[in-house]
Design a protein around this motif. Structure first.
Motif, PDB file in Angstrom:
ATOM      1  N   LEU A  32       0.863  -1.180   0.000  1.00  0.00           N
ATOM      2  CA  LEU A  32       0.000   0.000   0.000  1.00  0.00           C
ATOM      3  C   LEU A  32       0.898   1.228   0.000  1.00  0.00           C
ATOM      4  O   LEU A  32       1.793   1.350   0.838  1.00  0.00           O
ATOM      5  CB  LEU A  32      -0.898   0.000   1.242  1.00  0.00           C
ATOM      6  N   MET A  33       0.653   2.114  -0.950  1.00  0.00           N
ATOM      7  CA  MET A  33       1.472   3.316  -1.055  1.00  0.00           C
ATOM      8  C   MET A  33       0.604   4.470  -1.544  1.00  0.00           C
ATOM      9  O   MET A  33      -0.524   4.250  -1.976  1.00  0.00           O
ATOM     10  CB  MET A  33       2.654   3.082  -2.010  1.00  0.00           C
ATOM     11  N   ASP A  34       1.119   5.667  -1.444  1.00  0.00           N
ATOM     12  CA  ASP A  34       0.370   6.872  -1.826  1.00  0.00           C
ATOM     13  C   ASP A  34      -1.008   6.822  -1.160  1.00  0.00           C
ATOM     14  O   ASP A  34      -1.099   6.503   0.015  1.00  0.00           O
ATOM     15  CB  ASP A  34       0.274   6.994  -3.349  1.00  0.00           C
ATOM     16  N   ASP A  35      -2.090   7.126  -1.884  1.00  0.00           N
ATOM     17  CA  ASP A  35      -3.430   7.102  -1.292  1.00  0.00           C
ATOM     18  C   ASP A  35      -3.917   5.688  -0.987  1.00  0.00           C
ATOM     19  O   ASP A  35      -4.926   5.506  -0.308  1.00  0.00           O
ATOM     20  CB  ASP A  35      -4.429   7.821  -2.191  1.00  0.00           C
ATOM     21  N   VAL A  59       3.112  -1.739   3.870  1.00  0.00           N
ATOM     22  CA  VAL A  59       2.755  -0.342   3.644  1.00  0.00           C
ATOM     23  C   VAL A  59       4.042   0.481   3.685  1.00  0.00           C
ATOM     24  O   VAL A  59       4.934   0.208   4.490  1.00  0.00           O
ATOM     25  CB  VAL A  59       1.723   0.163   4.678  1.00  0.00           C
ATOM     26  N   ILE A  60       4.119   1.466   2.798  1.00  0.00           N
ATOM     27  CA  ILE A  60       5.263   2.375   2.816  1.00  0.00           C
ATOM     28  C   ILE A  60       5.053   3.306   4.014  1.00  0.00           C
ATOM     29  O   ILE A  60       4.110   4.098   4.053  1.00  0.00           O
ATOM     30  CB  ILE A  60       5.367   3.183   1.503  1.00  0.00           C
ATOM     31  N   THR A  61       5.919   3.182   4.986  1.00  0.00           N
ATOM     32  CA  THR A  61       5.767   3.890   6.255  1.00  0.00           C
ATOM     33  C   THR A  61       5.645   5.400   6.078  1.00  0.00           C
ATOM     34  O   THR A  61       4.754   6.037   6.656  1.00  0.00           O
ATOM     35  CB  THR A  61       6.954   3.573   7.185  1.00  0.00           C
ATOM     36  N   SER A  62       6.517   5.977   5.277  1.00  0.00           N
ATOM     37  CA  SER A  62       6.496   7.433   5.109  1.00  0.00           C
ATOM     38  C   SER A  62       5.216   7.911   4.425  1.00  0.00           C
ATOM     39  O   SER A  62       4.732   9.009   4.712  1.00  0.00           O
ATOM     40  CB  SER A  62       7.721   7.899   4.327  1.00  0.00           C
TER      41      SER A  62
END
Length: 97
Positions: A32-35, A59-62
Motif C-alpha cells: 500500500l502506497m500513496d493514497d 505499507v510504505i511507512t512514510s
C-alpha cells in the motif's frame, strides 16, 4: 508465478483494492502506497487479513505517516528501498492506480 501488487488508490474512491484482493495469489505480495495507505482504514482490509499472511501485506511507512494513518501491527512497515528489493523477488509487478 508471484506478483507484486502496488496499490496506489483508496478503496473509498475506486474499486482497485477490491479487484486486487480478488485476483491475489498465494505467493503474491501487496504494498500500500500513496493514497492506497487509506485502505488501512477500509473494511476490505479485514477481508484481506483473513486470507493472507503478515509477510504478504506491506505499507510504505512514510506514505502512511504523511496521511496521518496509524499502521496496524499485522501490516509490515517498509521503506522505498525494501520496495525496490521486492520488485526483484517477484516475477511481475502490477500497479493499481
Amino acid at each position: 508465478m508471484s506478483t507484486l501488487h502496488l496499490v496506489r488508490q483508496s478503496a473509498f474512491t475506486t474499486n482497485d483494492f477490491a479487484q486486487c484482493i480478488n485476483i491475489l495469489g498465494q505467493r503474491d505480495t501487496i504494498v500500500l502506497m500513496d493514497d492506497g495507505c487509506y485502505n488501512l482504514k477500509h473494511t476490505l482490509l479485514d477481508t484481506l487479513l483473513n486470507t493472507v499472511t503478515t509477510s504478504q501485506l506491506n505499507v510504505i511507512t512514510s506514505h502512511a505517516r504523511a496521511r496521518a494513518i496509524d499502521i496496524q501491527a499485522n501490516v509490515n512497515n517498509i521503506e522505498m528501498s525494501a520496495l525496490v528489493a521486492l520488485t526483484f523477488t517477484h516475477q511481475q509487478v502490477v500497479t493499481w492506480q
